[in-house]
Design a protein around this motif. Structure first.
Motif, mmCIF file in Angstrom:
data_model
loop_
_atom_site.group_PDB
_atom_site.id
_atom_site.type_symbol
_atom_site.label_atom_id
_atom_site.label_comp_id
_atom_site.label_asym_id
_atom_site.label_seq_id
_atom_site.Cartn_x
_atom_site.Cartn_y
_atom_site.Cartn_z
ATOM 1 N N ARG A 1 -21.763 12.871 10.066
ATOM 2 C CA ARG A 1 -21.217 13.837 9.096
ATOM 3 C C ARG A 1 -22.113 14.050 7.889
ATOM 4 O O ARG A 1 -22.217 15.168 7.387
ATOM 5 C CB ARG A 1 -19.862 13.368 8.562
ATOM 6 C CG ARG A 1 -18.725 13.664 9.450
ATOM 7 C CD ARG A 1 -17.406 13.375 8.772
ATOM 8 N NE ARG A 1 -16.389 13.280 9.803
ATOM 9 C CZ ARG A 1 -15.100 13.307 9.573
ATOM 10 N NH1 ARG A 1 -14.648 13.403 8.347
ATOM 11 N NH2 ARG A 1 -14.259 13.217 10.567
ATOM 12 N N THR B 1 -14.922 12.810 -1.379
ATOM 13 C CA THR B 1 -13.629 13.169 -1.967
ATOM 14 C C THR B 1 -12.507 12.408 -1.272
ATOM 15 O O THR B 1 -12.708 11.820 -0.197
ATOM 16 C CB THR B 1 -13.363 14.678 -1.830
ATOM 17 O OG1 THR B 1 -13.205 14.970 -0.422
ATOM 18 C CG2 THR B 1 -14.495 15.511 -2.418
ATOM 19 N N ASP B 2 -11.324 12.450 -1.859
ATOM 20 C CA ASP B 2 -10.161 11.849 -1.206
ATOM 21 C C ASP B 2 -9.937 12.479 0.161
ATOM 22 O O ASP B 2 -9.592 11.783 1.123
ATOM 23 C CB ASP B 2 -8.912 12.007 -2.068
ATOM 24 C CG ASP B 2 -8.921 11.096 -3.288
ATOM 25 O OD1 ASP B 2 -9.712 10.123 -3.311
ATOM 26 O OD2 ASP B 2 -8.146 11.364 -4.226
ATOM 27 N N ASN B 3 -10.138 13.798 0.268
ATOM 28 C CA ASN B 3 -9.984 14.480 1.562
ATOM 29 C C ASN B 3 -11.014 13.997 2.566
ATOM 30 O O ASN B 3 -10.694 13.811 3.741
ATOM 31 C CB ASN B 3 -10.072 15.998 1.403
ATOM 32 C CG ASN B 3 -8.804 16.597 0.840
ATOM 33 O OD1 ASN B 3 -7.733 15.992 0.902
ATOM 34 N ND2 ASN B 3 -8.926 17.787 0.283
ATOM 35 N N ASP B 4 -12.254 13.804 2.121
ATOM 36 C CA ASP B 4 -13.296 13.270 3.011
ATOM 37 C C ASP B 4 -12.870 11.913 3.562
ATOM 38 O O ASP B 4 -13.008 11.641 4.762
ATOM 39 C CB ASP B 4 -14.629 13.093 2.270
ATOM 40 C CG ASP B 4 -15.265 14.377 1.814
ATOM 41 O OD1 ASP B 4 -15.043 15.437 2.444
ATOM 42 O OD2 ASP B 4 -16.013 14.321 0.799
ATOM 43 N N ARG C 1 -9.803 10.602 3.800
ATOM 44 C CA ARG C 1 -8.654 10.722 4.715
ATOM 45 C C ARG C 1 -9.099 11.281 6.057
ATOM 46 O O ARG C 1 -8.610 10.856 7.106
ATOM 47 C CB ARG C 1 -7.563 11.613 4.119
ATOM 48 C CG ARG C 1 -6.851 11.045 2.896
ATOM 49 C CD ARG C 1 -6.091 9.732 3.046
ATOM 50 N NE ARG C 1 -6.811 8.481 3.077
ATOM 51 C CZ ARG C 1 -7.318 7.802 2.035
ATOM 52 N NH1 ARG C 1 -7.229 8.253 0.820
ATOM 53 N NH2 ARG C 1 -7.934 6.648 2.203
ATOM 54 N N ASP C 2 -10.028 12.228 6.052
ATOM 55 C CA ASP C 2 -10.550 12.770 7.311
ATOM 56 C C ASP C 2 -11.245 11.678 8.131
ATOM 57 O O ASP C 2 -11.074 11.604 9.354
ATOM 58 C CB ASP C 2 -11.531 13.914 7.056
ATOM 59 C CG ASP C 2 -10.860 15.211 6.655
ATOM 60 O OD1 ASP C 2 -9.618 15.328 6.793
ATOM 61 O OD2 ASP C 2 -11.584 16.118 6.206
ATOM 62 N N GLU D 1 -10.661 8.438 7.947
ATOM 63 C CA GLU D 1 -9.596 7.542 8.380
ATOM 64 C C GLU D 1 -8.868 8.114 9.605
ATOM 65 O O GLU D 1 -8.656 7.408 10.605
ATOM 66 C CB GLU D 1 -8.635 7.370 7.206
ATOM 67 C CG GLU D 1 -7.672 6.244 7.311
ATOM 68 C CD GLU D 1 -6.861 6.148 6.029
ATOM 69 O OE1 GLU D 1 -7.191 5.290 5.194
ATOM 70 O OE2 GLU D 1 -5.901 6.920 5.860
ATOM 71 N N ASN D 2 -8.496 9.389 9.532
ATOM 72 C CA ASN D 2 -7.792 10.044 10.647
ATOM 73 C C ASN D 2 -8.661 10.099 11.898
ATOM 74 O O ASN D 2 -8.167 9.905 13.012
ATOM 75 C CB ASN D 2 -7.344 11.446 10.249
ATOM 76 C CG ASN D 2 -6.240 11.424 9.220
ATOM 77 O OD1 ASN D 2 -5.504 10.436 9.094
ATOM 78 N ND2 ASN D 2 -6.126 12.494 8.451
ATOM 79 N N TYR D 3 -9.944 10.367 11.716
ATOM 80 C CA TYR D 3 -10.883 10.429 12.834
ATOM 81 C C TYR D 3 -10.920 9.079 13.568
ATOM 82 O O TYR D 3 -10.806 9.016 14.793
ATOM 83 C CB TYR D 3 -12.273 10.804 12.304
ATOM 84 C CG TYR D 3 -13.366 10.725 13.331
ATOM 85 C CD1 TYR D 3 -13.597 11.782 14.197
ATOM 86 C CD2 TYR D 3 -14.164 9.585 13.449
ATOM 87 C CE1 TYR D 3 -14.601 11.719 15.158
ATOM 88 C CE2 TYR D 3 -15.165 9.515 14.405
ATOM 89 C CZ TYR D 3 -15.379 10.577 15.251
ATOM 90 O OH TYR D 3 -16.366 10.508 16.200
#
Length: 156
Positions: free
Chosen positions: A33, A60-63, A65-66, A68-70
């Motif tokens: 990534r 970022t927090d979104n990065d 979480r992405d 983590e989800n991945y």
């Protein structure tokens, strides 16, 4: 010992296989990534682990979480972890060999986690990703071009 068993260097660590396998997944995805390569510093323990990457700006927090989800999606897939043995010459075309120890054996072991990651490694791993448990990034910080990611596993 089997006749065809490759001769490898002794491994001087005893990792917790689920944590070590999760580290492989996170490292592989960070390299893909963000083009930062695998962690330049790692501290793996059973309860929590941390990896450091060279990045020009904070995730970022979104990065996070992405990521983590991945990784949790791969855990749920219960992907098989396999090994392959190759020569150092073969490895040169596929891997950065700069972290090999002096006097590394001619035969190297590659750990594959499905099509998600492949890495030279002498450590211990799970047989399949379902054994990793729930992956959680619990904290992160960025300073002076270094992104630290701290993570834990909720064991299965």
């Amino acid at each position: 010992m089997e006749e065809n068993q490759p001769i490898l260097n002794e491994h001087n660590k005893q990792e917790f296989p689920p944590m070590h396998s999760a580290e492989h997944l996170l490292n592989g995805e960070m390299a893909r990534r963000y083009g930062c390569g695998r962690a330049f510093s790692a501290h793996l323990e059973r309860k929590k682990s941390k990896l450091d990457y060279h990045l020009p700006q904070s995730l970022t927090d979104n990065d996070l979480r992405d990521l983590e989800n991945y990784i949790n999606a791969i855990v749920k897939e219960n992907v098989t972890v396999t090994e392959e043995y190759i020569t150092q010459e073969e490895a040169k075309a596929r891997f950065d060999l700069s972290r090999l120890p002096d006097g590394a054996s001619e035969t190297l072991r590659v750990i594959h986690i499905g099509n998600y990651d492949e890495c030279l490694c002498a450590g211990t791993h799970v047989a399949s990703t379902g054994e990793i448990g729930e992956f959680r990034i619990t904290s992160s910080r960025w300073a002076d071009g270094v992104q630290r990611i701290v993570f834990r596993l909720k064991e299965v």
